[in-house]
Design a protein around this motif. Structure first.
Motif, mmCIF file in Angstrom:
data_model
loop_
_atom_site.group_PDB
_atom_site.id
_atom_site.type_symbol
_atom_site.label_atom_id
_atom_site.label_comp_id
_atom_site.label_asym_id
_atom_site.label_seq_id
_atom_site.Cartn_x
_atom_site.Cartn_y
_atom_site.Cartn_z
ATOM 1 N N ILE A 22 0.847 -1.207 0.000
ATOM 2 C CA ILE A 22 0.000 0.000 0.000
ATOM 3 C C ILE A 22 0.876 1.248 0.000
ATOM 4 C CG2 ILE A 22 -1.643 1.338 1.399
ATOM 5 C CD1 ILE A 22 -2.682 -1.436 2.446
ATOM 6 N N ALA A 50 -7.481 7.156 8.327
ATOM 7 C CA ALA A 50 -6.016 6.970 8.348
ATOM 8 C C ALA A 50 -5.585 5.521 8.115
ATOM 9 C CB ALA A 50 -5.440 7.481 9.661
ATOM 10 N N GLY A 116 -9.739 8.585 0.828
ATOM 11 C CA GLY A 116 -10.948 8.273 1.592
ATOM 12 C C GLY A 116 -12.159 9.110 1.211
ATOM 13 N N LEU A 119 -14.875 7.878 -1.096
ATOM 14 C CA LEU A 119 -15.650 6.703 -0.687
ATOM 15 C C LEU A 119 -16.918 7.083 0.070
ATOM 16 C CD1 LEU A 119 -12.588 4.617 0.510
ATOM 17 C CD2 LEU A 119 -13.794 4.429 -1.681
HETATM 18 C C1 LIG Z 1 -9.080 3.211 0.912
HETATM 19 S S1 LIG Z 1 -8.825 3.281 2.640
HETATM 20 C C2 LIG Z 1 -7.460 4.422 2.756
HETATM 21 C C3 LIG Z 1 -6.705 4.304 4.046
HETATM 22 C C4 LIG Z 1 -5.489 5.236 4.176
HETATM 23 N N1 LIG Z 1 -5.887 6.613 4.243
HETATM 24 C C5 LIG Z 1 -4.507 5.042 3.046
HETATM 25 O O1 LIG Z 1 -4.342 5.927 2.201
HETATM 26 O O2 LIG Z 1 -3.876 3.953 2.999
HETATM 27 C C6 LIG Z 1 -10.180 4.279 3.184
HETATM 28 C C7 LIG Z 1 -10.239 4.463 4.680
HETATM 29 O O3 LIG Z 1 -11.290 5.397 4.959
HETATM 30 C C8 LIG Z 1 -12.020 4.941 6.073
HETATM 31 N N2 LIG Z 1 -13.375 5.521 6.031
HETATM 32 C C9 LIG Z 1 -14.429 5.133 5.304
HETATM 33 N N3 LIG Z 1 -15.504 5.906 5.561
HETATM 34 C C10 LIG Z 1 -15.106 6.824 6.485
HETATM 35 C C11 LIG Z 1 -15.756 7.884 7.192
HETATM 36 N N4 LIG Z 1 -17.050 8.168 6.980
HETATM 37 N N5 LIG Z 1 -15.035 8.609 8.081
HETATM 38 C C12 LIG Z 1 -13.726 8.315 8.307
HETATM 39 N N6 LIG Z 1 -13.067 7.309 7.697
HETATM 40 C C13 LIG Z 1 -13.743 6.567 6.794
HETATM 41 C C14 LIG Z 1 -11.997 3.422 5.952
HETATM 42 O O4 LIG Z 1 -12.265 2.776 7.181
HETATM 43 C C15 LIG Z 1 -10.574 3.183 5.434
HETATM 44 O O5 LIG Z 1 -9.649 3.012 6.478
#
Ligand SMILES: C[S@@+](CC[C@H](N)C(=O)[O-])C[C@H]1O[C@@H](n2cnc3c(N)ncnc32)[C@H](O)[C@@H]1O
Length: 274
Positions: A22, A50, A116, A119
C-alpha cells in the motif's frame, strides 16, 4: 456515518498484511502531498480515514512536537492505528466519522484525508466538517483516485467481478465509488463550495508492481472494500472465473520485472477561508 464501517473493518486484516505494498504504491502521491502541505514543527494535524497509520507516522515526524490525531471510522482500522502509533509520542488514534467530527471549531492547523473522501456518499458533508474544525488559513490535503481509465490495476478486478455477476453497475464513478471524485473540476468545485480558496488539483502517477497475475489478484481483491467483501463470499468456481478474466486483462502489462500496472491519483490542496 456515510460508508459502512463494517466493510472496512472486514478488510482491516488484509490492510495490515499488505501495508508495504500500500505504501509503495501510494508513495509518489504521499510525497507530492507532503511537499504541498509544507508542515512545520508545532502544528496540529488531523488525519481522517487513516487506515493502517503509516502516513500518520510521517505526519507526526514532520510536526513534532506538534500533535497528530490519526482517525478512522472503522473500529478494526482504529485498532491498527493504535498499534502502529504505539511508539509515536505525539500521535493519538481516535475513532471519528469524517462527516460528524467530534472536535471543536477551528481546532486544527492541517487536515489530511488520503484515499478516503471519494468513498463517502456525501463528500460535501465531510468537507464542511473539515472546514469547521480547521482554523481560518489552515490547510487541507486530499488524495483521491483519478479516473478508471488511468487505474487498470483496480478496474481489471472490478470489471471481471462485474462480468461474472458478482457485483452490479457500471464503472464506480457514482457517489461513494472509488472514482467518484476523479473529475478535477468537480473536485475543485466541491472543495471551494465548502469554504476553501487556492484549490489546487494535480495528477500524480502511482504505478503498482506485482510479481505476477496471482499476486495482483490476491492483493487487490483482499484490499478492496465492498468489492473485497463480495469476492470473499463468492463460490470457488466464481472466484476462479474472476481470477482468470482478470489475468487476461492485465497480461498486457507484463514486463521482465513482473506486472507493472498504471495508476493515477489526484492530490488536492486548499486553504480554509477566513
Ligand atoms: C481506501 S482506505 C485508505 C486508508 C489510508 N488513508 C490510506 O491511504 O492507505 C479508506 C479508509 O477510509 C475509512 N473511512 C471510510 N468511511 C469513512 C468515514 N465516513 N469517516 C472516516 N473514515 C472513513 C476506511 O475505514 C478506510 O480506512
Amino acid at each position: 456515518m456515510t460508508t459502512t464501517s463494517f466493510s472496512w473493518s472486514a478488510v482491516a486484516p488484509a490492510w495490515d498484511r499488505y501495508r508495504a505494498h500500500i505504501e509503495q504504491t501510494k508513495a509518489p502521491a504521499t510525497t507530492a502531498l507532503l511537499e504541498a502541505l509544507r508542515l512545520t514543527p508545532g502544528e496540529r494535524v488531523l488525519e481522517l480515514g487513516a487506515g493502517t497509520g503509516e502516513l500518520a507516522v510521517e505526519l507526526a515526524a514532520a510536526v513534532a512536537p506538534g500533535q497528530v490525531i490519526a482517525s478512522d471510522v472503522a473500529p478494526a482500522m482504529v485498532a491498527l492505528l493504535e498499534s502502529t502509533l504505539h511508539d509515536t509520542a505525539n500521535a493519538t488514534a481516535e475513532q471519528l466519522d469524517a462527516c460528524a467530527l467530534t472536535l471543536p471549531d477551528a481546532s486544527v492547523d492541517v487536515c489530511v484525508f488520503r484515499m478516503g473522501l471519494m468513498l463517502l456518499e456525501e463528500p460535501s458533508a465531510a468537507l464542511r466538517e473539515i472546514r469547521r474544525v480547521l482554523r481560518p488559513g489552515g490547510r487541507l490535503g486530499l488524495v483521491v483516485w483519478a479516473g478508471p481509465e488511468h487505474n487498470p490495476w483496480m478496474v481489471a478486478v472490478g470489471m471481471s467481478a462485474m462480468m461474472h455477476g458478482l457485483v452490479s453497475g457500471g464503472p464506480p464513478t457514482g457517489p461513494g465509488g472509488p472514482f467518484s471524485l476523479s473529475d478535477p473540476d468537480r473536485l475543485r468545485g466541491l472543495v471551494a463550495a465548502a469554504g476553501f480558496r487556492d484549490v489546487d488539483v494535480a495528477p500524480v502517477e502511482t504505478p503498482s508492481h506485482f510479481a505476477d497475475e496471482a499476486e495482483h489478484f490476491d492483493t487487490v481483491s483482499s484490499l478492496a472494500g465492498p468489492l473485497g467483501v463480495a469476492l470473499a463470499t463468492a463460490s470457488a468456481d466464481a472466484l476462479a472465473a474472476v481470477r482468470a478474466t482478470t489475468a487476461d486483462i492485465v497480461w498486457q502489462y507484463k514486463t521482465e520485472e513482473g506486472l507493472i500496472l498504471p495508476g493515477r491519483a489526484l492530490v488536492c490542496t486548499a486553504i480554509a477561508n477566513h
